[in-house]
Scaffold this active site. Structure first.
Site, PDB file in Angstrom:
ATOM      1  N   TYR A  56      -9.724  -4.518   9.303  1.00 28.17           N
ATOM      2  CA  TYR A  56      -8.197  -3.715   9.031  1.00 28.17           C
ATOM      3  C   TYR A  56      -8.697  -2.971  10.223  1.00 28.17           C
ATOM      4  O   TYR A  56      -8.062  -2.517  11.024  1.00 28.17           O
ATOM      5  CB  TYR A  56      -7.797  -3.944   7.913  1.00 28.17           C
ATOM      6  CG  TYR A  56      -6.100  -3.188   8.467  1.00 28.17           C
ATOM      7  CD1 TYR A  56      -5.201  -3.740   8.754  1.00 28.17           C
ATOM      8  CD2 TYR A  56      -6.277  -1.856   8.469  1.00 28.17           C
ATOM      9  CE1 TYR A  56      -3.782  -3.036   8.894  1.00 28.17           C
ATOM     10  CE2 TYR A  56      -5.567  -0.991   8.209  1.00 28.17           C
ATOM     11  CZ  TYR A  56      -3.696  -1.321   8.907  1.00 28.17           C
ATOM     12  OH  TYR A  56      -2.482  -1.239   9.039  1.00 28.17           O
ATOM     13  N   HIS A  57      -9.806  -1.809   9.497  1.00 29.46           N
ATOM     14  CA  HIS A  57      -9.559  -0.817  10.380  1.00 29.46           C
ATOM     15  C   HIS A  57     -10.837  -0.884  11.574  1.00 29.46           C
ATOM     16  O   HIS A  57     -10.273   0.210  12.550  1.00 29.46           O
ATOM     17  CB  HIS A  57     -10.790   0.466   9.302  1.00 29.46           C
ATOM     18  CG  HIS A  57      -9.728   0.654   7.853  1.00 29.46           C
ATOM     19  ND1 HIS A  57     -10.144  -0.482   6.685  1.00 29.46           N
ATOM     20  CD2 HIS A  57      -8.575   1.502   7.525  1.00 29.46           C
ATOM     21  CE1 HIS A  57      -9.578   0.268   5.751  1.00 29.46           C
ATOM     22  NE2 HIS A  57      -8.460   1.429   6.485  1.00 29.46           N
ATOM     23  N   TYR A  76       0.827  -1.877  -0.011  1.00 29.17           N
ATOM     24  CA  TYR A  76       0.173   0.084   0.121  1.00 29.17           C
ATOM     25  C   TYR A  76       0.946   1.294   0.100  1.00 29.17           C
ATOM     26  O   TYR A  76       1.705   1.227   0.332  1.00 29.17           O
ATOM     27  CB  TYR A  76      -0.684  -0.272   1.352  1.00 29.17           C
ATOM     28  CG  TYR A  76      -2.233   0.964   1.469  1.00 29.17           C
ATOM     29  CD1 TYR A  76      -2.762   1.603   0.616  1.00 29.17           C
ATOM     30  CD2 TYR A  76      -1.727   2.078   2.479  1.00 29.17           C
ATOM     31  CE1 TYR A  76      -3.315   2.343   0.671  1.00 29.17           C
ATOM     32  CE2 TYR A  76      -2.577   2.712   3.256  1.00 29.17           C
ATOM     33  CZ  TYR A  76      -3.055   3.659   2.068  1.00 29.17           C
ATOM     34  OH  TYR A  76      -4.338   4.244   2.482  1.00 29.17           O
ATOM     35  N   ASP A 103      -8.062  14.083   8.692  1.00 23.74           N
ATOM     36  CA  ASP A 103      -7.990  13.004   8.961  1.00 23.74           C
ATOM     37  C   ASP A 103      -9.295  11.703  10.032  1.00 23.74           C
ATOM     38  O   ASP A 103     -10.094  12.770  10.904  1.00 23.74           O
ATOM     39  CB  ASP A 103      -6.396  12.780   9.655  1.00 23.74           C
ATOM     40  CG  ASP A 103      -6.832  10.803   9.446  1.00 23.74           C
ATOM     41  OD1 ASP A 103      -7.130  10.052   8.684  1.00 23.74           O
ATOM     42  OD2 ASP A 103      -6.387  10.281  10.365  1.00 23.74           O
ATOM     43  N   LYS A 151      -8.809  17.117  17.280  1.00 26.70           N
ATOM     44  CA  LYS A 151      -8.259  16.059  16.292  1.00 26.70           C
ATOM     45  C   LYS A 151      -8.453  17.239  15.507  1.00 26.70           C
ATOM     46  O   LYS A 151      -9.901  17.575  14.057  1.00 26.70           O
ATOM     47  CB  LYS A 151      -8.173  15.613  15.697  1.00 26.70           C
ATOM     48  CG  LYS A 151      -7.782  14.094  15.004  1.00 26.70           C
ATOM     49  CD  LYS A 151      -8.087  12.714  15.029  1.00 26.70           C
ATOM     50  CE  LYS A 151      -7.131  12.330  14.385  1.00 26.70           C
ATOM     51  NZ  LYS A 151      -6.710  12.288  12.908  1.00 26.70           N
ATOM     52  N   HIS A 158      -9.640   8.802  11.645  1.00 28.01           N
ATOM     53  CA  HIS A 158      -9.378   8.209  12.946  1.00 28.01           C
ATOM     54  C   HIS A 158      -9.192   8.773  14.363  1.00 28.01           C
ATOM     55  O   HIS A 158      -8.341   9.995  14.347  1.00 28.01           O
ATOM     56  CB  HIS A 158      -7.529   7.434  12.106  1.00 28.01           C
ATOM     57  CG  HIS A 158      -8.180   6.747  10.944  1.00 28.01           C
ATOM     58  ND1 HIS A 158      -6.944   7.181   9.810  1.00 28.01           N
ATOM     59  CD2 HIS A 158      -7.642   5.798  10.623  1.00 28.01           C
ATOM     60  CE1 HIS A 158      -7.671   6.460   8.982  1.00 28.01           C
ATOM     61  NE2 HIS A 158      -7.532   5.462   9.314  1.00 28.01           N
TER      62      HIS A 158
END
Length: 633
Positions: A186-187, A12, A570, A566, A572
């Site tokens: 995955y996330h 990736y 993004d 944040k 996350h």
């Protein structure tokens, strides 16, 4: 397992401009990489062009910047898209991104002219389209975006019923070799889900996507299920990660047979890509990450992954360099070429321990799946807030175990270096000149807009918005209002990614999420009896902070207040959520803001008597914490 064909080495990658990423891809293919996996920058994920004022600091930083099909053509220059498989991690702005990839492949063949074997180049309508030859995967997994990754754009209903469904329908008709969806656990793991949650939620997502294809797109299960792929994270729990992949195949086969009765046996097969964990990488003593990645990669291979990405050891600090990316890629090549791993079909077959672990994990995941199904399926479960809450609770408990010393992280909470030794261990990382990248992208956008035909652009965007406002399904691959087909036409006439996204936003709006803070899970790691916190002194430290917070409250007449913010695009939010939960358990009043600008952050600080502002900006995997103010007053 790999006796006839090894897994695909699929790293990736993507950063800066399309030109820079193209050089990187071509070098990796020449060095033995067998497939491409594209990382896009945050403005692209969120449906913004590089000239938008909300994304000034994000352009090209965590992936490659794509504003138009011209960028996509540069990205794959010299890389024949009809011959190499391409995986693209894209969800929110999946329609324009997928459309630009398809149009880039078409224009590759048009440039070849009569040398092309496809109708787009040769002009021979009796031969097949290049689209029928394209191999790869588009992630297109919007459900997990609402749970953990948060790079959604539109509300859940149109995201599922129109975007996901139209892409599934279009690819089933025109791109039969392309995986229309990669169902991602995955996330979830990166966001803090334990293995049972990751497995259960991922399989439940898959069932929901089949229902979308069957009920919304009007397709048969055998039209779509063989082209679904999965994506799992692989952490440091070696044996359990192997068991997870074995359990996943069992659960998928059992549940697809139960709910959909396919006639094609390929519909029962679970094909998966895996990636070693980003969460387990540490900034401290980064060379330890080489060992962590190797262990995780071995678990993925022993579990039977079809393709694999191995993280570079410096990714807890920043983007990988050419040298560290080479070490990551070569880890897999050494497995394939030197270790003899491919010589044995199923090394764990018949192992009592592994079969027992597989049974145990499959049973736990099945309980979770049944809970989701009883709630009406994954879409309803996500809308209830339960999916996100359970993952955040798991993440908070994990961080509490680390901070209290119950879970050991070598070099972080045990076997630490002194300050001088840490300084010597500092790692150089790839630096991206964000200002230069953005300037280049904006100039290219301006040039594109000056030469395109605006009447064609307006017509294409109007068709997209009109289709988006329709109340009936357009998911059949040959439907004139199929959003994927319309997006390809928009890409052809040089509509930008931001313009295509905005046309759909005019019809559907942008999704505005709600947020909660998990309480009690973090503090329990320090107060439960039988843990390691007493012996290492962390419990007394925790109690000391609690006492100081109480003293502050008695003196000031209110609890101390902290804003965890944040910035940037993004989504996350594991770090932000864990910090917020930790401070909440310590007695603070906690406010949390995600994806905020510095202006709105300062306004909130002034108006709400916040004592501490804790901005977080997540660049790739590295978490940078900057304390703007302290609660000393």
């Amino acid at each position: 397992m790999y006796t006839n064909r090894p897994w695909t080495v699929r790293q990736y990658a993507g950063f800066s401009t399309a030109e820079e990423s193209n050089k990187f891809y071509r070098a990796n293919v020449a060095a033995g990489q067998q497939g491409l996996s594209v990382a896009f920058d945050l403005p692209t994920h969120r449906g913004y062009d590089s000239d938008h004022d909300r994304v000034v600091g994000d352009v090209g930083m965590a992936g490659v910047s794509i504003d138009s099909v011209d960028d996509m053509k540069i990205l794959f220059d010299g890389i024949p898209l009809d011959k190499i498989s391409v995986s693209m991690t894209m969800n929110g702005a999946v329609l324009p991104t997928m459309a630009m990839y398809a149009q880039a492949a078409i224009e590759q063949q048009e440039a070849l002219g009569i040398e092309s074997k496809f109708r787009e180049g040769s002009g021979d309508t009796s031969v097949k389209s290049v689209l029928s030859s394209l191999r790869g995967t588009i992630q297109n997994d919007i459900l997990k975006e609402f749970m953990v990754r948060n790079t959604y754009i539109y509300p859940p209903e149109p995201s599922m019923d129109r975007v996901v469904a139209d892409i599934i329908g279009f690819t089933a008709t025109h791109m039969p070799k392309f995986n229309a969806i990669s169902i991602s656990g995955y996330h979830m793991q990166e966001a803090g889900a334990d293995l049972a949650l990751e497995l259960g939620f991922t399989i439940a997502d898959g069932l929901e996507y089949i229902r979308t294809a069957v009920n919304k797109a009007g397709l048969k299960v055998d039209d779509v299920a063989p082209r679904y792929s999965f994506f799992f994270g692989i952490g440091m729990d070696f044996y359990m990660e192997i068991a997870k992949l074995r359990a996943a195949r069992r659960l998928w086969s059992t549940l697809v047979e139960k709910h959909f009765q396919p006639k094609d046996p390929r519909s029962l097969l679970l094909r998966t890509h895996c990636q070693t964990s980003g969460y387990t990488l540490t900034e401290q003593q980064p060379l330890n990450n080489v060992i962590r990645t190797t262990i995780e990669a071995l678990a993925a291979v022993q579990g039977g992954t079809q393709s694999l990405h191995t993280n570079s050891y410096d990714e807890a600090i920043g983007l990988p360099t050419v040298a560290t990316a080479r070490v990551a890629r070569n880890t897999q090549l050494i497995f394939q070429e030197e270790a003899g791993i491919c010589a044995v079909a199923d090394p764990w077959g018949g192992s009592y321990m592994m079969e027992n672990l597989t049974d145990e994990l499959a049973d736990k995941a099945m309980d979770i799946i049944e809970e989701v199904e009883s709630a009406g399926g994954m879409t309803s479960y996500i809308n209830s807030g339960m999916a996100k809450l359970r993952i955040e609770e798991s993440a908070t408990k994990k961080q509490g175990r680390i901070d209290s010393g119950q879970d050991v992280i070598v070099g972080v909470n045990k076997y630490k270096l002194g300050s001088k030794e840490e300084e010597e261990e500092r790692q150089e990382v790839l630096q991206i000149d964000n200002s230069a990248v953005r300037e280049k992208q904006v100039n290219r956008l301006n040039e594109l807009k000056s030469r395109r035909k605006n009447d064609e652009v307006e017509k294409a965007l109007s068709a997209l918005e009109t289709s988006a406002r329709l109340s009936h399904s357009t998911s059949k691959g040959d439907d004139a209002n199929n959003l994927m087909a319309l997006a390809i036409e928009a890409a052809r006439v040089r509509c930008t990614l931001g313009e295509i996204s905005l046309a759909l936003e005019k019809a559907w709006g942008r999704h505005v999420p709600s947020s909660t803070i998990v309480q009690g899970a973090y503090g329990a790691s320090f107060t439960n009896t039988g843990n390691n916190s007493k012996s290492n002194g962390s419990e007394s430290e925790y109690d000391n902070v609690l006492n100081k917070v109480k003293q502050f409250e008695e003196k000031e007449g209110r609890r101390p207040r902290i804003l965890v913010a944040k910035m940037g695009q993004d989504g996350h939010d594991r770090g932000a959520k864990v910090i917020a939960s930790g401070f909440s358990d310590l007695g603070y009043d906690v406010d949390m803001k995600v994806r905020v600008s510095i202006v709105s952050l300062c306004k909130f600080y002034v108006l709400n008597e916040v004592l501490v502002v804790w901005p977080l900006h997540l660049t790739f995997i590295c978490l940078h914490l900057i304390v703007f103010a302290s609660c000393i007053r």
